[in-house]
Motif scaffolding. Structure first.
Motif, PDB file in Angstrom:
ATOM      1  N   LYS A  58       0.838  -1.207   0.000  1.00  0.00           N
ATOM      2  CA  LYS A  58       0.000   0.000   0.000  1.00  0.00           C
ATOM      3  C   LYS A  58       0.874   1.258   0.000  1.00  0.00           C
ATOM      4  CE  LYS A  58      -3.690   2.420   2.304  1.00  0.00           C
ATOM      5  NZ  LYS A  58      -4.568   2.583   3.410  1.00  0.00           N
ATOM      6  N   THR A  59       1.930   1.246   0.755  1.00  0.00           N
ATOM      7  CA  THR A  59       2.851   2.387   0.805  1.00  0.00           C
ATOM      8  C   THR A  59       3.529   2.565  -0.546  1.00  0.00           C
ATOM      9  OG1 THR A  59       3.216   1.979   3.160  1.00  0.00           O
ATOM     10  CG2 THR A  59       4.846   3.349   2.033  1.00  0.00           C
ATOM     11  N   GLN A  60       3.939   1.459  -1.164  1.00  0.00           N
ATOM     12  CA  GLN A  60       4.548   1.532  -2.491  1.00  0.00           C
ATOM     13  C   GLN A  60       3.562   2.096  -3.511  1.00  0.00           C
ATOM     14  OE1 GLN A  60       6.504  -2.163  -3.719  1.00  0.00           O
ATOM     15  NE2 GLN A  60       6.693  -2.737  -1.575  1.00  0.00           N
ATOM     16  N   LEU A  61       2.316   1.651  -3.444  1.00  0.00           N
ATOM     17  CA  LEU A  61       1.289   2.134  -4.377  1.00  0.00           C
ATOM     18  C   LEU A  61       1.046   3.633  -4.203  1.00  0.00           C
ATOM     19  CD1 LEU A  61      -1.235  -0.827  -4.129  1.00  0.00           C
ATOM     20  CD2 LEU A  61       0.241  -0.278  -6.071  1.00  0.00           C
ATOM     21  N   ASN A  62       1.005   4.092  -2.962  1.00  0.00           N
ATOM     22  CA  ASN A  62       0.815   5.524  -2.706  1.00  0.00           C
ATOM     23  C   ASN A  62       1.976   6.335  -3.270  1.00  0.00           C
ATOM     24  OD1 ASN A  62      -1.618   5.085  -1.389  1.00  0.00           O
ATOM     25  ND2 ASN A  62      -0.697   5.075   0.647  1.00  0.00           N
ATOM     26  N   ALA A  63       3.183   5.850  -3.067  1.00  0.00           N
ATOM     27  CA  ALA A  63       4.356   6.553  -3.590  1.00  0.00           C
ATOM     28  C   ALA A  63       4.339   6.561  -5.115  1.00  0.00           C
ATOM     29  CB  ALA A  63       5.637   5.901  -3.078  1.00  0.00           C
ATOM     30  N   PHE A  64       4.007   5.423  -5.721  1.00  0.00           N
ATOM     31  CA  PHE A  64       3.933   5.347  -7.180  1.00  0.00           C
ATOM     32  C   PHE A  64       2.903   6.341  -7.713  1.00  0.00           C
ATOM     33  CE2 PHE A  64       2.216   3.727 -11.153  1.00  0.00           C
ATOM     34  CZ  PHE A  64       3.373   3.537 -11.886  1.00  0.00           C
ATOM     35  N   ASP A  65       1.715   6.342  -7.114  1.00  0.00           N
ATOM     36  CA  ASP A  65       0.655   7.278  -7.550  1.00  0.00           C
ATOM     37  C   ASP A  65       1.118   8.724  -7.463  1.00  0.00           C
ATOM     38  OD1 ASP A  65      -1.127   5.229  -8.114  1.00  0.00           O
ATOM     39  OD2 ASP A  65      -2.184   5.401  -6.193  1.00  0.00           O
ATOM     40  N   PHE A  66       1.815   9.045  -6.379  1.00  0.00           N
ATOM     41  CA  PHE A  66       2.307  10.412  -6.224  1.00  0.00           C
ATOM     42  C   PHE A  66       3.294  10.759  -7.333  1.00  0.00           C
ATOM     43  CE2 PHE A  66       5.645  13.277  -4.790  1.00  0.00           C
ATOM     44  CZ  PHE A  66       4.905  14.418  -4.566  1.00  0.00           C
ATOM     45  N   ILE A  67       4.214   9.875  -7.607  1.00  0.00           N
ATOM     46  CA  ILE A  67       5.267  10.161  -8.583  1.00  0.00           C
ATOM     47  C   ILE A  67       4.704  10.293  -9.985  1.00  0.00           C
ATOM     48  CG2 ILE A  67       7.354   9.243  -9.672  1.00  0.00           C
ATOM     49  CD1 ILE A  67       8.020   7.980  -6.894  1.00  0.00           C
ATOM     50  N   VAL A  68       3.863   9.358 -10.406  1.00  0.00           N
ATOM     51  CA  VAL A  68       3.432   9.346 -11.812  1.00  0.00           C
ATOM     52  C   VAL A  68       2.352  10.362 -12.135  1.00  0.00           C
ATOM     53  CG1 VAL A  68       4.151   6.972 -12.209  1.00  0.00           C
ATOM     54  CG2 VAL A  68       1.773   7.453 -11.555  1.00  0.00           C
ATOM     55  N   LYS A  69       1.797  11.006 -11.126  1.00  0.00           N
ATOM     56  CA  LYS A  69       0.782  12.009 -11.451  1.00  0.00           C
ATOM     57  C   LYS A  69       1.410  13.256 -12.076  1.00  0.00           C
ATOM     58  CE  LYS A  69       0.227  14.375  -7.009  1.00  0.00           C
ATOM     59  NZ  LYS A  69      -0.709  14.640  -5.924  1.00  0.00           N
ATOM     60  N   TYR A  70       2.722  13.349 -11.997  1.00  0.00           N
ATOM     61  CA  TYR A  70       3.448  14.479 -12.578  1.00  0.00           C
ATOM     62  C   TYR A  70       4.145  14.062 -13.869  1.00  0.00           C
ATOM     63  CZ  TYR A  70       2.889  16.896  -8.121  1.00  0.00           C
ATOM     64  OH  TYR A  70       2.369  17.499  -7.009  1.00  0.00           O
ATOM     65  N   GLU A  71       4.262  15.002 -14.772  1.00  0.00           N
ATOM     66  CA  GLU A  71       5.102  14.817 -15.956  1.00  0.00           C
ATOM     67  C   GLU A  71       6.474  15.358 -15.591  1.00  0.00           C
ATOM     68  OE1 GLU A  71       4.603  13.374 -18.889  1.00  0.00           O
ATOM     69  OE2 GLU A  71       2.559  12.835 -18.353  1.00  0.00           O
ATOM     70  N   PHE A  72       7.507  14.566 -15.769  1.00  0.00           N
ATOM     71  CA  PHE A  72       8.864  15.003 -15.445  1.00  0.00           C
ATOM     72  C   PHE A  72       9.839  14.255 -16.338  1.00  0.00           C
ATOM     73  CE2 PHE A  72       7.706  11.547 -12.619  1.00  0.00           C
ATOM     74  CZ  PHE A  72       8.788  10.687 -12.692  1.00  0.00           C
ATOM     75  N   ALA A  73      11.009  14.802 -16.483  1.00  0.00           N
ATOM     76  CA  ALA A  73      12.049  14.141 -17.276  1.00  0.00           C
ATOM     77  C   ALA A  73      12.346  12.785 -16.649  1.00  0.00           C
ATOM     78  CB  ALA A  73      13.310  14.999 -17.325  1.00  0.00           C
ATOM     79  N   GLY A  74      12.265  11.739 -17.430  1.00  0.00           N
ATOM     80  CA  GLY A  74      12.534  10.404 -16.923  1.00  0.00           C
ATOM     81  C   GLY A  74      11.300   9.651 -16.465  1.00  0.00           C
ATOM     82  N   ARG A  75      10.113  10.236 -16.622  1.00  0.00           N
ATOM     83  CA  ARG A  75       8.877   9.574 -16.172  1.00  0.00           C
ATOM     84  C   ARG A  75       8.683   8.231 -16.885  1.00  0.00           C
ATOM     85  NH1 ARG A  75       3.325   9.248 -17.453  1.00  0.00           N
ATOM     86  NH2 ARG A  75       1.968   9.253 -15.616  1.00  0.00           N
ATOM     87  N   SER A  76       8.810   8.219 -18.205  1.00  0.00           N
ATOM     88  CA  SER A  76       8.620   6.973 -18.962  1.00  0.00           C
ATOM     89  C   SER A  76       9.630   5.916 -18.545  1.00  0.00           C
ATOM     90  CB  SER A  76       8.743   7.225 -20.461  1.00  0.00           C
ATOM     91  OG  SER A  76       7.673   8.015 -20.896  1.00  0.00           O
ATOM     92  N   GLU A  77      10.877   6.338 -18.334  1.00  0.00           N
ATOM     93  CA  GLU A  77      11.904   5.398 -17.901  1.00  0.00           C
ATOM     94  C   GLU A  77      11.578   4.836 -16.521  1.00  0.00           C
ATOM     95  OE1 GLU A  77      12.502   8.448 -19.156  1.00  0.00           O
ATOM     96  OE2 GLU A  77      13.524   7.982 -21.034  1.00  0.00           O
ATOM     97  N   PHE A  78      11.066   5.695 -15.651  1.00  0.00           N
ATOM     98  CA  PHE A  78      10.659   5.265 -14.313  1.00  0.00           C
ATOM     99  C   PHE A  78       9.578   4.186 -14.416  1.00  0.00           C
ATOM    100  CE2 PHE A  78       7.476   5.819 -10.897  1.00  0.00           C
ATOM    101  CZ  PHE A  78       8.222   5.374  -9.822  1.00  0.00           C
ATOM    102  N   ILE A  79       8.555   4.451 -15.207  1.00  0.00           N
ATOM    103  CA  ILE A  79       7.446   3.505 -15.362  1.00  0.00           C
ATOM    104  C   ILE A  79       7.952   2.193 -15.947  1.00  0.00           C
ATOM    105  CG2 ILE A  79       5.297   3.077 -16.635  1.00  0.00           C
ATOM    106  CD1 ILE A  79       4.821   6.203 -16.308  1.00  0.00           C
ATOM    107  N   ASN A  80       8.799   2.276 -16.961  1.00  0.00           N
ATOM    108  CA  ASN A  80       9.345   1.058 -17.564  1.00  0.00           C
ATOM    109  C   ASN A  80      10.169   0.255 -16.569  1.00  0.00           C
ATOM    110  OD1 ASN A  80       8.159   1.420 -20.080  1.00  0.00           O
ATOM    111  ND2 ASN A  80       9.884   2.638 -20.831  1.00  0.00           N
TER     112      ASN A  80
END
Length: 167
Positions: A58-80
């Motif tokens: 649950k903590t990991q999911l919350n952190a993931f949701d927080f991070i991916v809600k933003y567009e930032f350099a490296g977002r696609s690489e992070f998701i991959n």
């Protein structure tokens, strides 16, 4: 949550609630471009530290949701990286919600990638004799690409409870 360094923050991350992420949101508004880039690099480091330790999903999911809600350099690489790391984990079944969230972030127009990711998940689950879950992923492929022979065959093999190894 107060922490002196990234490792301490990772340890305390289960105590970090929605209010903490609101504070991060507010803090980001006051940073310049370089500060935002550095902040997201730190967020990624924290996130992957969470996934490498026993931090609750649950903590990991919350952190993931927080991070991916933003567009930032490296977002696609992070998701991959989240997707690729998930497929390598021994506890893949337990972290399916994280895998699914990451896959949902992949460009919807990239049909081939969506099909491939779901087939990878299905094969991994079938290999681990998780036939019901595997069949769900094969079915998701068939919703995207009706008549996909790999998904049809995999679904049939799940019905027979046959692993890819022939067991």
């Amino acid at each position: 949550v107060k922490a002196a360094n990234v490792n301490e923050f990772i340890e305390k991350s289960p105590d970090f609630g929605a209010d903490g992420y609101k504070k991060f949101d507010e803090s980001l508004k006051h940073l310049g471009e370089d500060g935002i880039a550095a902040a997201f690099e730190t967020f990624r480091t924290i996130f992957f530290g969470m996934t490498a330790t026993s931090v609750p999903l649950k903590t990991q999911l919350n952190a993931f949701d927080f991070i991916v809600k933003y567009e930032f350099a490296g977002r696609s690489e992070f998701i991959n990286k989240v997707i690729n790391d998930a497929l390598l984990r021994d506890d893949f079944k337990e972290i399916l919600p994280l895998f699914d969230k990451a896959v949902a972030c992949v460009d919807g127009n990239d049909v081939d990638r969506h099909v491939a990711l779901r087939l990878n998940a299905a094969e991994l689950l079938r290999k681990r004799s998780e036939f019901t879950l595997a069949k769900n992923y094969y079915s998701a492929v068939l919703e995207i690409e009706e008549g996909n022979l790999t998904a049809l065959w995999g679904s049939l093999m799940c019905g027979l409870k046959a692993t890819p190894n022939g067991d």
